[in-house]
Design a protein around this motif. Sequence first.
Motif, PDB file in Angstrom:
ATOM      1  N   VAL A  57       0.748  -0.491   9.647  1.00  0.00           N
ATOM      2  CA  VAL A  57       1.331   0.563   8.814  1.00  0.00           C
ATOM      3  C   VAL A  57       1.302   0.140   7.349  1.00  0.00           C
ATOM      4  O   VAL A  57       0.860   0.893   6.468  1.00  0.00           O
ATOM      5  CB  VAL A  57       2.781   0.879   9.255  1.00  0.00           C
ATOM      6  CG1 VAL A  57       3.449   1.820   8.259  1.00  0.00           C
ATOM      7  CG2 VAL A  57       2.792   1.508  10.643  1.00  0.00           C
ATOM      8  N   GLU A  58       1.747  -1.080   7.096  1.00  0.00           N
ATOM      9  CA  GLU A  58       1.777  -1.583   5.728  1.00  0.00           C
ATOM     10  C   GLU A  58       0.373  -1.750   5.159  1.00  0.00           C
ATOM     11  O   GLU A  58       0.115  -1.442   3.989  1.00  0.00           O
ATOM     12  CB  GLU A  58       2.520  -2.919   5.680  1.00  0.00           C
ATOM     13  CG  GLU A  58       4.026  -2.806   5.836  1.00  0.00           C
ATOM     14  CD  GLU A  58       4.482  -2.811   7.290  1.00  0.00           C
ATOM     15  OE1 GLU A  58       3.641  -2.601   8.188  1.00  0.00           O
ATOM     16  OE2 GLU A  58       5.688  -3.031   7.521  1.00  0.00           O
ATOM     17  N   VAL A  59      -0.543  -2.246   5.985  1.00  0.00           N
ATOM     18  CA  VAL A  59      -1.912  -2.471   5.533  1.00  0.00           C
ATOM     19  C   VAL A  59      -2.601  -1.153   5.183  1.00  0.00           C
ATOM     20  O   VAL A  59      -3.255  -1.029   4.143  1.00  0.00           O
ATOM     21  CB  VAL A  59      -2.721  -3.242   6.593  1.00  0.00           C
ATOM     22  CG1 VAL A  59      -4.212  -3.264   6.239  1.00  0.00           C
ATOM     23  CG2 VAL A  59      -2.195  -4.668   6.728  1.00  0.00           C
ATOM     24  N   LEU A  60      -2.461  -0.167   6.028  1.00  0.00           N
ATOM     25  CA  LEU A  60      -3.081   1.133   5.768  1.00  0.00           C
ATOM     26  C   LEU A  60      -2.521   1.764   4.495  1.00  0.00           C
ATOM     27  O   LEU A  60      -3.272   2.296   3.667  1.00  0.00           O
ATOM     28  CB  LEU A  60      -2.867   2.070   6.959  1.00  0.00           C
ATOM     29  CG  LEU A  60      -3.638   1.727   8.234  1.00  0.00           C
ATOM     30  CD1 LEU A  60      -3.085   2.519   9.413  1.00  0.00           C
ATOM     31  CD2 LEU A  60      -5.128   2.006   8.074  1.00  0.00           C
ATOM     32  N   ALA A  61      -1.213   1.698   4.344  1.00  0.00           N
ATOM     33  CA  ALA A  61      -0.591   2.269   3.144  1.00  0.00           C
ATOM     34  C   ALA A  61      -1.067   1.533   1.893  1.00  0.00           C
ATOM     35  O   ALA A  61      -1.353   2.151   0.864  1.00  0.00           O
ATOM     36  CB  ALA A  61       0.927   2.199   3.257  1.00  0.00           C
ATOM     37  N   PHE A  62      -1.152   0.225   1.988  1.00  0.00           N
ATOM     38  CA  PHE A  62      -1.604  -0.608   0.871  1.00  0.00           C
ATOM     39  C   PHE A  62      -3.027  -0.237   0.451  1.00  0.00           C
ATOM     40  O   PHE A  62      -3.355  -0.219  -0.740  1.00  0.00           O
ATOM     41  CB  PHE A  62      -1.540  -2.069   1.297  1.00  0.00           C
ATOM     42  CG  PHE A  62      -2.067  -3.051   0.299  1.00  0.00           C
ATOM     43  CD1 PHE A  62      -1.327  -3.391  -0.824  1.00  0.00           C
ATOM     44  CD2 PHE A  62      -3.299  -3.665   0.492  1.00  0.00           C
ATOM     45  CE1 PHE A  62      -1.814  -4.317  -1.738  1.00  0.00           C
ATOM     46  CE2 PHE A  62      -3.785  -4.585  -0.419  1.00  0.00           C
ATOM     47  CZ  PHE A  62      -3.039  -4.914  -1.538  1.00  0.00           C
ATOM     48  N   SER A  63      -3.872   0.086   1.406  1.00  0.00           N
ATOM     49  CA  SER A  63      -5.274   0.419   1.109  1.00  0.00           C
ATOM     50  C   SER A  63      -5.417   1.732   0.362  1.00  0.00           C
ATOM     51  O   SER A  63      -6.407   1.954  -0.341  1.00  0.00           O
ATOM     52  CB  SER A  63      -6.085   0.487   2.406  1.00  0.00           C
ATOM     53  OG  SER A  63      -5.826   1.687   3.124  1.00  0.00           O
ATOM     54  N   GLY A  64      -4.452   2.639   0.548  1.00  0.00           N
ATOM     55  CA  GLY A  64      -4.517   3.942  -0.098  1.00  0.00           C
ATOM     56  C   GLY A  64      -5.453   4.920   0.577  1.00  0.00           C
ATOM     57  O   GLY A  64      -5.684   6.013   0.054  1.00  0.00           O
ATOM     58  N   VAL A  65      -5.994   4.577   1.736  1.00  0.00           N
ATOM     59  CA  VAL A  65      -6.893   5.493   2.433  1.00  0.00           C
ATOM     60  C   VAL A  65      -6.144   6.772   2.767  1.00  0.00           C
ATOM     61  O   VAL A  65      -4.961   6.757   3.108  1.00  0.00           O
ATOM     62  CB  VAL A  65      -7.476   4.821   3.697  1.00  0.00           C
ATOM     63  CG1 VAL A  65      -6.393   4.509   4.719  1.00  0.00           C
ATOM     64  CG2 VAL A  65      -8.567   5.674   4.306  1.00  0.00           C
ATOM     65  N   LYS A  66      -6.837   7.915   2.676  1.00  0.00           N
ATOM     66  CA  LYS A  66      -6.172   9.199   2.845  1.00  0.00           C
ATOM     67  C   LYS A  66      -7.070  10.181   3.604  1.00  0.00           C
ATOM     68  O   LYS A  66      -8.280   9.936   3.776  1.00  0.00           O
ATOM     69  CB  LYS A  66      -5.797   9.776   1.489  1.00  0.00           C
ATOM     70  CG  LYS A  66      -6.973  10.023   0.565  1.00  0.00           C
ATOM     71  CD  LYS A  66      -6.505  10.409  -0.814  1.00  0.00           C
ATOM     72  CE  LYS A  66      -7.680  10.742  -1.733  1.00  0.00           C
ATOM     73  NZ  LYS A  66      -8.659   9.632  -1.869  1.00  0.00           N
ATOM     74  N   PRO A  67      -6.515  11.289   4.066  1.00  0.00           N
ATOM     75  CA  PRO A  67      -7.319  12.291   4.773  1.00  0.00           C
ATOM     76  C   PRO A  67      -8.517  12.731   3.939  1.00  0.00           C
ATOM     77  O   PRO A  67      -8.409  12.927   2.722  1.00  0.00           O
ATOM     78  CB  PRO A  67      -6.331  13.440   4.979  1.00  0.00           C
ATOM     79  CG  PRO A  67      -5.001  12.771   5.054  1.00  0.00           C
ATOM     80  CD  PRO A  67      -5.077  11.635   4.059  1.00  0.00           C
ATOM     81  N   GLY A  68      -9.671  12.850   4.605  1.00  0.00           N
ATOM     82  CA  GLY A  68     -10.887  13.285   3.942  1.00  0.00           C
ATOM     83  C   GLY A  68     -11.745  12.160   3.401  1.00  0.00           C
ATOM     84  O   GLY A  68     -12.873  12.393   2.964  1.00  0.00           O
TER      85      GLY A  68
END
Length: 260
Positions: A57-68
């Motif tokens: 959860v923290e890693v994904l949020a940190f990456s800033g990856v988003k829908p699309g």
Amino acid sequence: MRTKLKASILFIASFLTGCSDKPDTPEAEANIYQKAVYYNELRPAADKARDERRKPVEVLAFSGVKPGDKVIDLLGGGGYYTELLSHVVGADGHVYLVNSPLFVNFTKDQIAERLANNRLKNVTRIDGPWNALGMPENADVIFIVLGYHDIYVPRPNNPDFEADPDAFFEQIHASLKPGGKVLVIDHAAANGTGNEHASTLHRIDEAFAKQDFEKRGFVLVKELDVLRNPNDDFTKDIWKKGIMHLTDRFIHLYEKPLNN
């Protein structure tokens, strides 16, 4: 253009806040990263068992990856993060699971199982030689999780498994769009050891990693400490009993400059 940029920044910021790793977060209150981890019915049980030590959860949020987004899980092995990224980017995004012969050799059964029967419809598998991985252009984010040190492991007995670091970085640079990000997670080595323990202990010096990416034209944006372990013994192989899965791991986010 300014409106779109502002909206994008606000979107990412909203999910970076309140992104604690709590499996009891109610679905109605969960952000996209928590939903990908905790409320994704497609996820295998074996993946969920790894969450506690990987902090996705923290890693994904940190990456800033988003829908699309268009995302590359580079040297992604069996696709632990591919699965999560597939859920985050959604139907309008796409994920590429890219592996060299070395990683295919160790995870080919896992890859086949994860992608069987087109279960992740927005994921494309790419297997390619180290010097011609076949990554798409204009990627928004590239993940390199626990595989970066492998580009510095000499394998004279099996040249197909050995990387050329210069060619590796050239491909990353060509694949990322201007402003695109590279997320790197790896096992830390003792300070000042550079890449000398990549083949023996499967570790790499964090300072060396920063210098390596920066000299290739990338800019360090920020760091995350959720996988740090101050009690790690840097003299031990990462596979040794007692330290396996508990190593001190650094997390960096780099950017390809807009004018680069």
